[in-house]
Design an enzyme around this catalytic site. Structure first.
Site, mmCIF file in Angstrom:
data_model
loop_
_atom_site.group_PDB
_atom_site.id
_atom_site.type_symbol
_atom_site.label_atom_id
_atom_site.label_comp_id
_atom_site.label_asym_id
_atom_site.label_seq_id
_atom_site.Cartn_x
_atom_site.Cartn_y
_atom_site.Cartn_z
ATOM 1 C CG HIS A 109 -0.097 0.215 2.524
ATOM 2 N ND1 HIS A 109 1.061 -1.386 3.113
ATOM 3 C CD2 HIS A 109 -0.199 1.562 3.116
ATOM 4 C CE1 HIS A 109 1.372 -0.578 4.504
ATOM 5 N NE2 HIS A 109 1.157 0.971 4.101
ATOM 6 C CG ASP A 151 1.410 4.782 4.715
ATOM 7 O OD1 ASP A 151 0.670 3.719 5.279
ATOM 8 O OD2 ASP A 151 2.870 5.018 5.090
ATOM 9 C CG HIS A 191 4.867 0.400 3.495
ATOM 10 N ND1 HIS A 191 4.160 2.111 2.253
ATOM 11 C CD2 HIS A 191 4.544 0.498 4.285
ATOM 12 C CE1 HIS A 191 3.237 2.921 3.442
ATOM 13 N NE2 HIS A 191 3.679 1.922 4.332
ATOM 14 N NE ARG A 223 1.960 4.839 10.320
ATOM 15 C CZ ARG A 223 0.480 3.652 10.909
ATOM 16 N NH1 ARG A 223 0.948 2.911 9.811
ATOM 17 N NH2 ARG A 223 -0.639 4.258 10.267
HETATM 18 C C1 SIN Z 1 2.737 0.433 8.108
HETATM 19 O O1 SIN Z 1 2.344 0.695 6.841
HETATM 20 O O2 SIN Z 1 2.878 1.788 8.463
HETATM 21 C C2 SIN Z 1 3.976 -0.499 9.355
HETATM 22 C C3 SIN Z 1 5.145 -0.733 8.591
HETATM 23 C C4 SIN Z 1 6.013 -1.888 9.285
HETATM 24 O O3 SIN Z 1 5.046 -1.988 11.071
HETATM 25 O O4 SIN Z 1 6.428 -2.253 8.794
#
Ligand code: SIN
Length: 285
Positions: free
Chosen positions: A109, A111, A260, A276
């Site tokens: 995806h 974000d 990602h 995050r």
């Molecule tokens: C995310 O998609 O924000 C998390 C990615 C991760 O935890 O590796």
């Protein structure tokens, strides 16, 4: 102090990403290093800053380099007291309750693609990284959607150049159906399937198998086939960098250039704890 260090950006031996050394992100950045980081992110899509010692406040402060830092709609549950901009991604529990979102981003995806203004950039700081028998688990994979666009045959580029993909939570079936509050907050939106990077002007594919639910003006069966084909193309190994985390890595990625996916190959008692931050973006063009 970062004024006295020489920042260095070294491209990774991978389809995306660069390592940035010689800069201490707990300290204020000088203008030159700040601009260098913004340019490097736009060029490489993913930046890895190893061995950073950061408090939540320092991470938030560094995040501001990239723009306005979002507060996640779930921050009351998984935020950090005093730093609500930090959203905890973790499988750790305290008193039987999760301290963070444990299954974030398991599908490829970009974000907040479902928002009118998807996130410009996202940052993860590795506080705890899971290991088993000496092996590191819990990697994050990044796919270079700009390189994937470059590699498309002309015929396909001409076909999709002006198409728009729809992101509609009410049509989502897997891996989970969002709750009513989330659906109400993010009504269906469409974005160009081929996005122009706001800083470099470089084009990149912006379509994902789970989040893109249809294509404006296209029969659903054809749209699904096209979405699936392009999504599969983007994540071919030749476009993917897989980051194996080391505690104190700070990684920032550009949601226009890369997609990602979290690799969830660990479980209790292994612990993964990430902080995050997400930076608000513009309407894609
Ligand atoms: C995310 O998609 O924000 C998390 C990615 C991760 O935890 O590796």
């Amino acid at each position: 102090m970062s004024d006295t260090q020489t920042m260095s950006v070294t491209p990774l031996d991978a389809p995306a990403g660069a390592k940035v050394t010689g800069v201490d992100l707990s300290q204020p950045l000088n203008h030159e290093n700040g601009e260098g980081i913004l340019d490097a992110l736009a060029e490489h899509g993913v930046l890895v800053f190893p061995d950073q010692n950061l408090t939540p406040e320092q991470q938030v402060e560094f995040s501001r380099l990239f723009g306005e830092v979002e507060i996640n709609h779930n921050a009351a549950r998984f935020g950090i007291e005093g730093s609500p901009e930090i959203y905890i991604i973790s499988n750790v529990t305290k008193d039987g309750k999760p301290i963070g979102s444990s299954r974030a981003g398991e599908e490829w995806h970009s974000d907040m693609c479902y928002a009118k203004r998807p996130a410009r950039a996202t940052m993860l700081y590795a506080v705890e990284v899971p290991t088993l028998h000496g092996m590191t688990l819990g990697d994050t994979a990044f796919a270079n959607a700009a390189a994937a666009w470059d590699a498309l045959p002309d015929e396909m580029r001409d076909r999709i150049r002006d198409l728009r993909a729809v992101f509609d939570f009410t049509k989502r079936k897997r891996p989970y159906v969002p709750d009513a509050e989330t659906i109400a907050k993010y009504p269906p939106v469409d974005h160009p399937m081929v996005r122009r990077h706001p800083r470099t002007g470089r084009l990149g594919l912006y379509v994902m198998k789970v989040d893109s639910t249809s294509v404006v003006g296209m029969e659903q069966e054809d749209a699904r086939r096209l979405i699936d084909a392009l999504s599969d193309h983007i994540i071919k190994p030749r476009f993917v960098y897989r980051h194996q985390w080391t505690p104190r890595d700070l990684v920032v990625w550009d949601n226009c250039t890369v997609q990602h996916k979290a690799i969830v190959d660990y479980d209790h008692p292994q612990r993964r704890l990430m902080w995050r931050t997400t930076i608000r973006g513009d309407v894609p063009v």
